[in-house]
Design an enzyme around this catalytic site. Structure first.
Site, PDB file in Angstrom:
ATOM      1  N   LYS A  93       8.084  44.940 109.160  1.00 31.75           N
ATOM      2  CA  LYS A  93       7.082  45.481 108.265  1.00 31.75           C
ATOM      3  C   LYS A  93       7.482  45.588 106.657  1.00 31.75           C
ATOM      4  CE  LYS A  93       2.947  48.062 109.336  1.00 31.75           C
ATOM      5  NZ  LYS A  93       2.483  49.336 109.618  1.00 31.75           N
TER       6      LYS A  93
HETATM    7  O1  G3P Z   1      -2.062  50.876 110.166  1.00 28.39           O
HETATM    8  C1  G3P Z   1      -1.552  51.830 109.208  1.00 28.39           C
HETATM    9  C2  G3P Z   1      -1.708  53.135 109.435  1.00 28.39           C
HETATM   10  O2  G3P Z   1      -0.718  53.711 110.398  1.00 28.39           O
HETATM   11  C3  G3P Z   1      -1.865  54.057 108.433  1.00 28.39           C
HETATM   12  O3  G3P Z   1      -3.020  55.030 108.993  1.00 28.39           O
HETATM   13  O4  G3P Z   1      -4.689  56.662 108.940  1.00 28.39           O
HETATM   14  O5  G3P Z   1      -2.310  57.055 108.097  1.00 28.39           O
HETATM   15  O6  G3P Z   1      -3.925  55.761 106.845  1.00 28.39           O
HETATM   16  P1  G3P Z   1      -3.578  56.048 108.102  1.00 28.39           P
END
Ligand code: G3P
Length: 308
Positions: A93
């Site tokens: 990533k």
């Molecule tokens: O898929 C990316 C993710 O892990 C971020 O999610 O909910 O932290 O914005 P969030």
């Protein structure tokens, strides 16, 4: 649409994998931080375990920590060398722009994607907040691009003066483009927004209060969108659209916060949604499903039961 799980928690990965519906795993440093806390293994063993549980044909995205082009390339190569042999499922990533200040290393993500893919290491371009960032990542050779739906919803709500935890919960649905057009009438003078009364009833309390505050005292027209992006789902939809001719690039709808987003990113044509365990879990529940299960159980007659 394929389902990936967005977690680095071993128990969650095992459980979701056991359902037979998960075809990939995505992590990031925050998820690793959380998942690692609940193990007693060394970091190396823990990562190895994630890769083993995932298994062959189940890509696992792991994010670099370096922010320079050189650092990211070296990490990607070393990491891939060591860990890809476990189950041949490592995806690296790379943030589209790894520079927190947007000054020193802002192009390094793109350069790194270009080089890393040339070593035949699959790249997932992350922290994608606009379709045009996704376009650059695809041109550079990313195999996956990850638009962050939930974080765009946060951004839009914060721009409107709404605070997380006070005016909205992060898991609240934020209307996609079409719905927004129905929800709000932008007045001629472009400074006032009025809610259409029928739709008003449908808004949940937190959202409602937030919008009322906004309508009261703000200059608004342009804050309802981020340069033409009206919601996280809209970001995903436009990313899918802009990349429709890039047959080798998969759009992973990321930062998913609720089941309705899952539905809408699928409808928008996302190839993959990476979903946190909690959201997957929420998908199972519907009041009428549970009521139905109860009633069917009560109505089983012994003669029918005997057939099984
Ligand atoms: O898929 C990316 C993710 O892990 C971020 O999610 O909910 O932290 O914005 P969030």
């Amino acid at each position: 649409m394929e389902i990936y799980i967005d977690t680095a928690d071993l128990k969650e990965i095992k459980k979701a994998k056991s359902w037979g519906i998960v075809s990939g795993i995505t992590t990031n440093p925050s998820l690793i931080k959380k998942g690692y806390k609940s193990t007693s293994s060394s970091m190396g063993k823990y990562i190895k375990e994630i890769l083993e549980i995932a298994g062959i044909n189940c890509p696992v995205s792991l994010e670099v920590t370096a922010t320079s082009e050189f650092g990211m390339i070296e990490q990607a190569k070393d990491f891939h060398d060591v860990y890809n042999k476990i189950a041949k499922n490592v995806v690296i990533k790379i943030p589209i722009n790894p520079d927190p200040d947007n000054r020193v290393a802002k192009y390094d993500g793109l350069n790194a994607i270009d080089k890393i893919q040339s070593y035949e290491i699959p790249v997932n371009a992350t922290l994608i907040m606009t379709p045009e960032q996704a376009l650059l990542a695809a041109e550079a050779g990313a195999k996956y691009v990850s638009p962050f739906a939930g974080r765009i919803d946060d951004f839009l709500r914060e721009r409107l003066g709404m605070d997380a935890g006070r005016n909205f919960m992060k898991s609240d649905y934020w209307p996609a483009d079409g719905d927004l057009k129905k929800l709000f009438k932008i007045s001629e003078d472009a400074t006032k927004l009025t809610l259409e009364s029928d739709e008003k009833k449908n808004l949940n309390q937190r959202f409602h209060i937030g919008i009322e505050n906004i309508v009261k005292d703000s200059p608004h027209k342009y804050r309802f969108h981020d340069n033409g992006i009206y919601s996280g789902v809209d970001l995903v939809a436009k990313t899918v659209d802009i990349l429709k001719d890039y047959k080798d690039v998969k759009v992973i709808a990321a930062s998913i916060r609720n089941p309705r987003q899952v539905r809408e990113v699928a409808l928008a044509g996302a190839h993959i949604a990476t979903i946190p365990f909690k959201v997957l879990d929420d998908i199972f529940y519907h009041k009428k499903t549970c009521e139905g299960a109860k009633k069917f159980k009560e109505d089983v007659v012994p003669e029918y039961e005997a057939l099984f």
